[in-house]
Design a protein around this motif. Structure first.
Motif, PDB file in Angstrom:
ATOM      1  N   GLN A   1       0.826  -1.205   0.000  1.00  0.00           N
ATOM      2  CA  GLN A   1       0.000   0.000   0.000  1.00  0.00           C
ATOM      3  C   GLN A   1       0.864   1.261   0.000  1.00  0.00           C
ATOM      4  OE1 GLN A   1      -2.244  -1.360   3.476  1.00  0.00           O
ATOM      5  NE2 GLN A   1      -4.143  -1.047   2.305  1.00  0.00           N
ATOM      6  N   ILE A   2       1.973   1.229   0.718  1.00  0.00           N
ATOM      7  CA  ILE A   2       2.884   2.386   0.729  1.00  0.00           C
ATOM      8  C   ILE A   2       3.464   2.606  -0.660  1.00  0.00           C
ATOM      9  CG2 ILE A   2       5.085   3.257   1.616  1.00  0.00           C
ATOM     10  CD1 ILE A   2       4.382   1.911   4.279  1.00  0.00           C
ATOM     11  N   LEU A   3       3.930   1.517  -1.311  1.00  0.00           N
ATOM     12  CA  LEU A   3       4.505   1.631  -2.651  1.00  0.00           C
ATOM     13  C   LEU A   3       3.472   2.093  -3.673  1.00  0.00           C
ATOM     14  CD1 LEU A   3       6.783  -1.540  -2.694  1.00  0.00           C
ATOM     15  CD2 LEU A   3       7.487   0.855  -2.441  1.00  0.00           C
TER      16      LEU A   3
ATOM     17  N   MET B   1       9.455   3.648   4.517  1.00  0.00           N
ATOM     18  CA  MET B   1       8.930   2.886   5.657  1.00  0.00           C
ATOM     19  C   MET B   1       8.964   1.408   5.317  1.00  0.00           C
ATOM     20  SD  MET B   1       8.125   4.995   8.047  1.00  0.00           S
ATOM     21  CE  MET B   1       7.011   4.083   9.082  1.00  0.00           C
ATOM     22  N   SER B   2       9.265   0.577   6.308  1.00  0.00           N
ATOM     23  CA  SER B   2       9.348  -0.857   6.049  1.00  0.00           C
ATOM     24  C   SER B   2       8.618  -1.635   7.132  1.00  0.00           C
ATOM     25  CB  SER B   2      10.808  -1.294   5.969  1.00  0.00           C
ATOM     26  OG  SER B   2      11.474  -0.993   7.181  1.00  0.00           O
ATOM     27  N   ALA B   3       8.404  -2.922   6.878  1.00  0.00           N
ATOM     28  CA  ALA B   3       7.684  -3.786   7.806  1.00  0.00           C
ATOM     29  C   ALA B   3       8.316  -3.706   9.191  1.00  0.00           C
ATOM     30  CB  ALA B   3       7.682  -5.218   7.302  1.00  0.00           C
TER      31      ALA B   3
ATOM     32  N   ILE C   1      -2.565  12.090   4.476  1.00  0.00           N
ATOM     33  CA  ILE C   1      -1.126  12.276   4.290  1.00  0.00           C
ATOM     34  C   ILE C   1      -0.510  10.909   4.002  1.00  0.00           C
ATOM     35  CG2 ILE C   1      -0.624  12.052   6.774  1.00  0.00           C
ATOM     36  CD1 ILE C   1       1.520  14.288   6.322  1.00  0.00           C
ATOM     37  N   LYS C   2       0.547  10.898   3.206  1.00  0.00           N
ATOM     38  CA  LYS C   2       1.203   9.632   2.876  1.00  0.00           C
ATOM     39  C   LYS C   2       2.356   9.352   3.835  1.00  0.00           C
ATOM     40  CE  LYS C   2       0.332   9.959  -2.098  1.00  0.00           C
ATOM     41  NZ  LYS C   2       0.959   9.995  -3.437  1.00  0.00           N
ATOM     42  N   PRO C   3       2.589   8.069   4.131  1.00  0.00           N
ATOM     43  CA  PRO C   3       3.817   7.729   4.845  1.00  0.00           C
ATOM     44  C   PRO C   3       5.004   7.896   3.911  1.00  0.00           C
ATOM     45  CG  PRO C   3       2.418   5.779   4.547  1.00  0.00           C
ATOM     46  CD  PRO C   3       1.753   6.915   3.857  1.00  0.00           C
TER      47      PRO C   3
ATOM     48  N   PHE D   1       0.730   0.274  12.193  1.00  0.00           N
ATOM     49  CA  PHE D   1       1.833  -0.671  12.089  1.00  0.00           C
ATOM     50  C   PHE D   1       2.054  -1.017  10.626  1.00  0.00           C
ATOM     51  CE2 PHE D   1       3.178  -5.260  12.259  1.00  0.00           C
ATOM     52  CZ  PHE D   1       4.442  -5.025  12.783  1.00  0.00           C
ATOM     53  N   ILE D   2       3.314  -0.965  10.175  1.00  0.00           N
ATOM     54  CA  ILE D   2       3.641  -1.315   8.793  1.00  0.00           C
ATOM     55  C   ILE D   2       3.929  -2.812   8.738  1.00  0.00           C
ATOM     56  CG2 ILE D   2       5.094  -0.821   6.793  1.00  0.00           C
ATOM     57  CD1 ILE D   2       3.402   1.577   7.900  1.00  0.00           C
TER      58      ILE D   2
END
Length: 199
Positions: free
Chosen positions: A39-41, A130-132, A124-126, A158-159
């Motif tokens: 989702q972040i990507l 950011m990683s797991a 707002i986007k992270p 939590f990622i």
């Protein structure tokens, strides 16, 4: 809908964490506390809502909300969604948000429960790095007139590497959730939802 040129935007999903007795002054996020790397990507936004309510004994004439955004958020991607009442927003140091509702004329909940509520909503986007295992935490402070601030809950996202929908009945979840926490997973193995505790 006949003639709808963009039917893919006719649906929305909210994964909201539901709890019991709560302070009406709180901060929520629509992903229910979990966001995946995918989702972040894909450029997914975190959608925050800060709720407030005048639970005092008289009308509030001024409300100020202050929110310092977490360093894990991409401040350049900040977008306002809406507010319940007319307000002004100021941003300082790139990450310090302040909404002023002045005047607001917000009745107290004893005299008019329905009208005693308000909110601000933004997205707002992270940050893309950011990683797991990373955790994005944030809370806001709400000032009614000239009283001391009321702090909201500390909202956490939590990622994760996956969305935890399980295809089988024997499932093991290694947890990278930081800190000493009690948690509970709820999984669907195809026959309904089951609770998994951290014991």
């Amino acid at each position: 809908v006949i003639g709808d040129t963009t039917p893919l935007n006719n649906e929305s999903t909210i994964n909201q964490l539901i709890t019991g007795s709560f302070d009406p002054n709180l901060k929520t996020e629509t992903h229910g506390g979990i966001l995946t790397n995918e989702q972040i990507l894909d450029g997914e936004y975190l959608n925050y809502v800060i709720y407030f309510q005048n639970t005092g004994t008289d009308t509030a004439f001024r409300v100020v909300i202050r929110d310092t955004l977490n360093n894990s958020l991409d401040w350049k991607s900040f977008e306002m969604i809406n507010t319940s009442h007319l307000s002004t927003l100021s941003i300082s140091d790139s990450n310090k948000l302040e909404w002023k509702f002045d005047p607001i004329i917000l009745p107290d909940s004893n005299h008019n429960e329905i009208e005693s509520h308000g909110f601000v909503a933004f997205k707002i986007k992270p940050k893309s790095n950011m990683s797991a295992g990373n955790l994005i935490t944030n809370k806001a402070s709400i000032y009614f007139d000239f009283n001391l601030p009321i702090e909201t809950n500390n909202n956490s996202t939590f990622i994760s590497t996956e969305n935890f929908i399980c295809p089988g009945s024997n499932t093991y979840f290694p947890s990278n959730y930081p800190g000493n926490h009690t948690y509970q997973w709820q999984v669907n193995n195809g026959d309904g939802f089951y609770n998994i505790n951290n014991n």
